[in-house]
Design an enzyme around this catalytic site. Structure first.
Site: not given
Ligand code: RIB
Ligand code: CA
Length: 311
Positions: A16, A40, A166-167
């Protein structure tokens, strides 16, 4: 050509921070504001990291704190990758930036409604909690935003589970709201971001550039690279900067109009972006999904962005 006005929505961790650097002095877009979300790390930490990066680089975009937890689940963080601070590695001096008093969600609604339709492009690079809340409180945002260019999801494998990125996994309900909102969504997922991998040679070259941003990038990416190699067994991918690159130069990407749905209930597949590449559901497409990227054009954009912050 009118430059896009961008609102970044971040969960400032290492990539980020790189996205903020790319947008902060871009010659292809105007960074109008930054909203912050839990992801995060906890919101207090992602906010502090965002303030520190902007203070260090003299980026004067207003910064708004947003949601401190997902819509339904408990917060999910990534300390093994981003550290306890969420941006382990760099040591920052005194911070001259202060968050605005308004809540990020209120800001997003007010900004979109007070500007001409199509003015702002929203670029979320973390969990979609802020964006979903704004769309639920103000459904008209879907038509008022020029678009939502989000880092998240995958037409293939995940990076937290075999299914989920993840997001999206951090707040699947929020992602489902965004993809079904009717907004012009572009999904910059692992399909392209995992092809933009920072290796030792490139890191060494970038961190030696004569620029404040290059030094911050170097200190940040050194720690990010160590964590990715130790925990994931791979070099770090430039997930979030890829979104800024798309807004700056969309022709560098190959996209397909697809139907994207978010799995909410699968015990093994929750958080999966189910991308109907072949159109077998016969459902109307609701997103542009990035499937290819010209890596050379991406790296050229990143390097020129780092060079734009004088010593
Ligand atoms: O999967 C990667 C994403 O998840 C990125 O945006 C990283 O910063 C985390 O937020
Ligand atoms: Ca991110």
């Amino acid at each position: 050509m009118v430059r896009p006005k961008v609102i970044l929505d971040v969960d400032t961790g290492h990539d980020d921070a790189a996205a903020i650097m790319m947008a902060g002095r871009s010659d292809a877009l105007d960074l109008a504001a930054i909203t912050v979300v839990s992801g995060n790390q906890s919101l207090d930490k992602t906010l502090r990291n965002t303030l520190n990066v902007c203070s260090e680089l003299g980026i004067d975009a207003p910064i708004y704190a947003g949601m401190d937890r997902p819509l339904i689940e408990a917060p999910r963080h990534a300390p093994r990758i981003h550290g306890e601070s969420g941006l382990d590695g760099p040591v920052f001096g005194p911070c001259s930036c202060v968050a605005e008093s308004a809540h990020a969600v209120d800001f997003l609604i007010k900004a979109a409604r007070s500007a001409q339709a199509g003015t702002y492009t929203l670029v979320p690079t973390g969990p979609l909690t802020n964006v979903a809340m704004a769309l639920r409180l103000a459904p008209d945002l879907a038509g008022r935003l020029a678009g939502i260019v989000l880092m998240g999801g995958s037409a293939g494998r995940g990076n937290v589970t075999p299914s989920a990125e993840f997001n999206i996994l951090a707040d699947p309900e929020a992602a489902a709201i965004v993809f079904s909102s009717g907004a012009r969504v572009t999904m910059i997922g692992l399909d392209v971001t995992t092809t933009l991998v920072l290796d030792d040679e490139r890191l060494a070259r970038y961190r030696s550039l004569p620029s404040r941003a290059a030094r911050l990038f170097g200190a940040s990416m050194e720690r990010y690279m160590a964590a990715c190699r130790a925990y994931l067994g791979e070099f770090p991918a430039m997930h979030d900067p890829a979104c800024v690159a798309y807004v700056s130069d969309p022709e560098a990407f190959g996209v397909a109009e697809c139907r994207v749905d978010v799995e909410l209930s699968g015990s093994l597949t929750r958080g999966r972006t189910v991308v109907d590449l072949a159109g077998v559901t016969r459902k109307a497409p609701n997103a542009r999904v990035a499937l290819t990227v010209d890596a050379a054009r991406f790296w050229a954009m990143l390097e020129s962005a780092l060079r734009r912050y004088p010593d």
